[in-house]
Scaffold this motif. Structure first.
Motif, PDB file in Angstrom:
ATOM      1  N   GLN A  93      34.550  31.156   3.695  1.00 54.38           N
ATOM      2  CA  GLN A  93      33.399  30.854   2.840  1.00 54.38           C
ATOM      3  C   GLN A  93      33.369  29.340   2.709  1.00 54.38           C
ATOM      4  O   GLN A  93      34.405  28.705   2.551  1.00 54.38           O
ATOM      5  N   ILE A  94      32.203  28.761   2.770  1.00 52.08           N
ATOM      6  CA  ILE A  94      32.066  27.328   2.554  1.00 52.08           C
ATOM      7  C   ILE A  94      31.329  27.160   1.238  1.00 52.08           C
ATOM      8  O   ILE A  94      30.165  27.529   1.115  1.00 52.08           O
ATOM      9  N   GLU A  95      32.051  26.639   0.249  1.00 49.60           N
ATOM     10  CA  GLU A  95      31.489  26.432  -1.086  1.00 49.60           C
ATOM     11  C   GLU A  95      30.967  25.009  -1.175  1.00 49.60           C
ATOM     12  O   GLU A  95      31.658  24.065  -0.803  1.00 49.60           O
ATOM     13  N   CYS A  96      29.758  24.859  -1.676  1.00 57.40           N
ATOM     14  CA  CYS A  96      29.122  23.549  -1.752  1.00 57.40           C
ATOM     15  C   CYS A  96      28.552  23.311  -3.143  1.00 57.40           C
ATOM     16  O   CYS A  96      28.244  24.257  -3.869  1.00 57.40           O
ATOM     17  N   GLU A  97      28.420  22.039  -3.469  1.00 55.66           N
ATOM     18  CA  GLU A  97      27.757  21.644  -4.709  1.00 55.66           C
ATOM     19  C   GLU A  97      26.865  20.457  -4.393  1.00 55.66           C
ATOM     20  O   GLU A  97      27.305  19.497  -3.744  1.00 55.66           O
ATOM     21  N   ILE A  98      25.621  20.510  -4.850  1.00 55.30           N
ATOM     22  CA  ILE A  98      24.687  19.403  -4.628  1.00 55.30           C
ATOM     23  C   ILE A  98      25.116  18.241  -5.510  1.00 55.30           C
ATOM     24  O   ILE A  98      25.181  18.353  -6.733  1.00 55.30           O
ATOM     25  N   LEU A  99      25.427  17.112  -4.875  1.00 55.67           N
ATOM     26  CA  LEU A  99      25.862  15.920  -5.597  1.00 55.67           C
ATOM     27  C   LEU A  99      24.705  14.959  -5.832  1.00 55.67           C
ATOM     28  O   LEU A  99      24.697  14.220  -6.815  1.00 55.67           O
ATOM     29  N   ASP A 100      23.742  14.968  -4.920  1.00 54.28           N
ATOM     30  CA  ASP A 100      22.585  14.097  -5.051  1.00 54.28           C
ATOM     31  C   ASP A 100      21.434  14.719  -4.265  1.00 54.28           C
ATOM     32  O   ASP A 100      21.655  15.242  -3.174  1.00 54.28           O
ATOM     33  N   ALA A 101      20.251  14.688  -4.821  1.00 53.66           N
ATOM     34  CA  ALA A 101      19.077  15.231  -4.141  1.00 53.66           C
ATOM     35  C   ALA A 101      17.845  14.440  -4.555  1.00 53.66           C
ATOM     36  O   ALA A 101      17.458  14.451  -5.712  1.00 53.66           O
ATOM     37  N   GLU A 102      17.281  13.720  -3.603  1.00 51.65           N
ATOM     38  CA  GLU A 102      16.021  13.016  -3.794  1.00 51.65           C
ATOM     39  C   GLU A 102      15.085  13.579  -2.735  1.00 51.65           C
ATOM     40  O   GLU A 102      15.242  13.265  -1.550  1.00 51.65           O
ATOM     41  N   PRO A 103      14.160  14.453  -3.113  1.00 51.33           N
ATOM     42  CA  PRO A 103      13.292  15.106  -2.136  1.00 51.33           C
ATOM     43  C   PRO A 103      12.741  14.151  -1.080  1.00 51.33           C
ATOM     44  O   PRO A 103      12.257  13.064  -1.404  1.00 51.33           O
ATOM     45  N   GLU A 104      12.892  14.592   0.173  1.00 46.43           N
ATOM     46  CA  GLU A 104      12.388  13.887   1.346  1.00 46.43           C
ATOM     47  C   GLU A 104      13.086  12.559   1.605  1.00 46.43           C
ATOM     48  O   GLU A 104      12.648  11.782   2.457  1.00 46.43           O
ATOM     49  N   ARG A 105      14.195  12.282   0.905  1.00 53.15           N
ATOM     50  CA  ARG A 105      14.919  11.014   1.089  1.00 53.15           C
ATOM     51  C   ARG A 105      16.416  11.187   1.259  1.00 53.15           C
ATOM     52  O   ARG A 105      17.003  10.558   2.132  1.00 53.15           O
ATOM     53  N   LEU A 106      17.056  11.991   0.381  1.00 51.45           N
ATOM     54  CA  LEU A 106      18.515  12.042   0.367  1.00 51.45           C
ATOM     55  C   LEU A 106      19.004  13.407  -0.097  1.00 51.45           C
ATOM     56  O   LEU A 106      18.507  13.947  -1.088  1.00 51.45           O
ATOM     57  N   LEU A 107      19.993  13.928   0.616  1.00 51.08           N
ATOM     58  CA  LEU A 107      20.670  15.157   0.207  1.00 51.08           C
ATOM     59  C   LEU A 107      22.151  14.963   0.465  1.00 51.08           C
ATOM     60  O   LEU A 107      22.560  14.609   1.576  1.00 51.08           O
ATOM     61  N   ARG A 108      22.955  15.139  -0.582  1.00 51.15           N
ATOM     62  CA  ARG A 108      24.414  14.987  -0.458  1.00 51.15           C
ATOM     63  C   ARG A 108      25.057  16.165  -1.158  1.00 51.15           C
ATOM     64  O   ARG A 108      24.695  16.496  -2.291  1.00 51.15           O
ATOM     65  N   TYR A 109      26.008  16.808  -0.448  1.00 49.57           N
ATOM     66  CA  TYR A 109      26.729  17.912  -1.076  1.00 49.57           C
ATOM     67  C   TYR A 109      28.173  17.972  -0.637  1.00 49.57           C
ATOM     68  O   TYR A 109      28.540  17.483   0.429  1.00 49.57           O
ATOM     69  N   SER A 110      28.981  18.544  -1.519  1.00 41.71           N
ATOM     70  CA  SER A 110      30.388  18.761  -1.179  1.00 41.71           C
ATOM     71  C   SER A 110      30.448  19.938  -0.214  1.00 41.71           C
ATOM     72  O   SER A 110      29.578  20.805  -0.205  1.00 41.71           O
ATOM     73  N   TRP A 111      31.501  19.962   0.586  1.00 43.79           N
ATOM     74  CA  TRP A 111      31.707  20.994   1.616  1.00 43.79           C
ATOM     75  C   TRP A 111      33.164  21.411   1.505  1.00 43.79           C
ATOM     76  O   TRP A 111      34.058  20.661   1.879  1.00 43.79           O
ATOM     77  N   ARG A 112      33.415  22.586   0.941  1.00 43.24           N
ATOM     78  CA  ARG A 112      34.790  23.057   0.747  1.00 43.24           C
ATOM     79  C   ARG A 112      34.974  24.401   1.429  1.00 43.24           C
ATOM     80  O   ARG A 112      34.441  25.406   0.967  1.00 43.24           O
ATOM     81  N   GLU A 113      35.709  24.392   2.522  1.00 40.21           N
ATOM     82  CA  GLU A 113      35.967  25.643   3.239  1.00 40.21           C
ATOM     83  C   GLU A 113      37.094  26.400   2.554  1.00 40.21           C
ATOM     84  O   GLU A 113      38.097  25.820   2.162  1.00 40.21           O
ATOM     85  N   ARG A 114      36.892  27.687   2.403  1.00 38.69           N
ATOM     86  CA  ARG A 114      37.899  28.565   1.813  1.00 38.69           C
ATOM     87  C   ARG A 114      38.153  29.704   2.793  1.00 38.69           C
ATOM     88  O   ARG A 114      37.222  30.429   3.151  1.00 38.69           O
TER      89      ARG A 114
END
Length: 160
Positions: free
Chosen positions: A62-83
């Motif tokens: 399972q890859i658990e993620c959390e949105i760290l930053d989101a600016e529509p149409e500009r930036l998307l950043r999320y954590s990526w934690r494989e379990r």
């Protein structure tokens, strides 16, 4: 396409940059609409809201993620934690990733998108999710059967 590898152990990252003919609005949808993201990545339940949690479904983990930053149409950043899946012990040579993925979208003069993907914070022995991915992205894949895994030479994104 530009691919950069950083060899510093503390800052292990891989970067991809490319120009897409499609506008940032369309690329954003391919990154944030669950069915569209699943078409080129993996099944997921993404909601592009800061603090939102989602997961990618993989057969062996399972890859658990959390949105760290989101600016529509500009930036998307999320954590990526494989379990690892229950009962599936992690191989030390393919340790689960605990990393950050960042997508930066900039409109080009022609109305397309300059896309930059950075996957950082992964162990040197692990393979990042986007390793080997070319930036020949097709936002118009018409058939779900054309879908490839994220680490294949081509990524197919369906238009929203």
């Amino acid at each position: 396409m530009t691919v950069k590898h950083h060899s510093d152990m503390a800052a292990d990252s891989i970067e991809f940059e490319c120009e897409l003919p499609d506008p940032p609005e369309k690329v954003w949808r391919a990154l944030t609409v669950p069915d569209l993201l699943a078409a080129w990545m993996m099944p997921n339940d993404i909601k592009p809201e800061i603090g939102g949690r989602f997961a990618f479904a993989k057969a062996d983990a399972q890859i658990e993620c959390e949105i760290l930053d989101a600016e529509p149409e500009r930036l998307l950043r999320y954590s990526w934690r494989e379990r690892p899946a229950p009962g599936n012990a992690a191989d030390p040579l393919t340790s689960p990733l605990d990393s950050i993925v960042t997508f930066t979208l900039d409109r080009t003069v022609s109305g397309g998108t300059h896309l930059r993907i950075v996957h950082d914070g992964f162990a040197r022995v692990a393979t990042p999710a986007f390793a080997g991915a070319g930036c020949r992205l097709s936002l118009n894949a018409h058939s779900p059967r054309q879908i490839s895994a994220a680490n294949s030479p081509r990524l197919f994104l369906r238009a929203a």
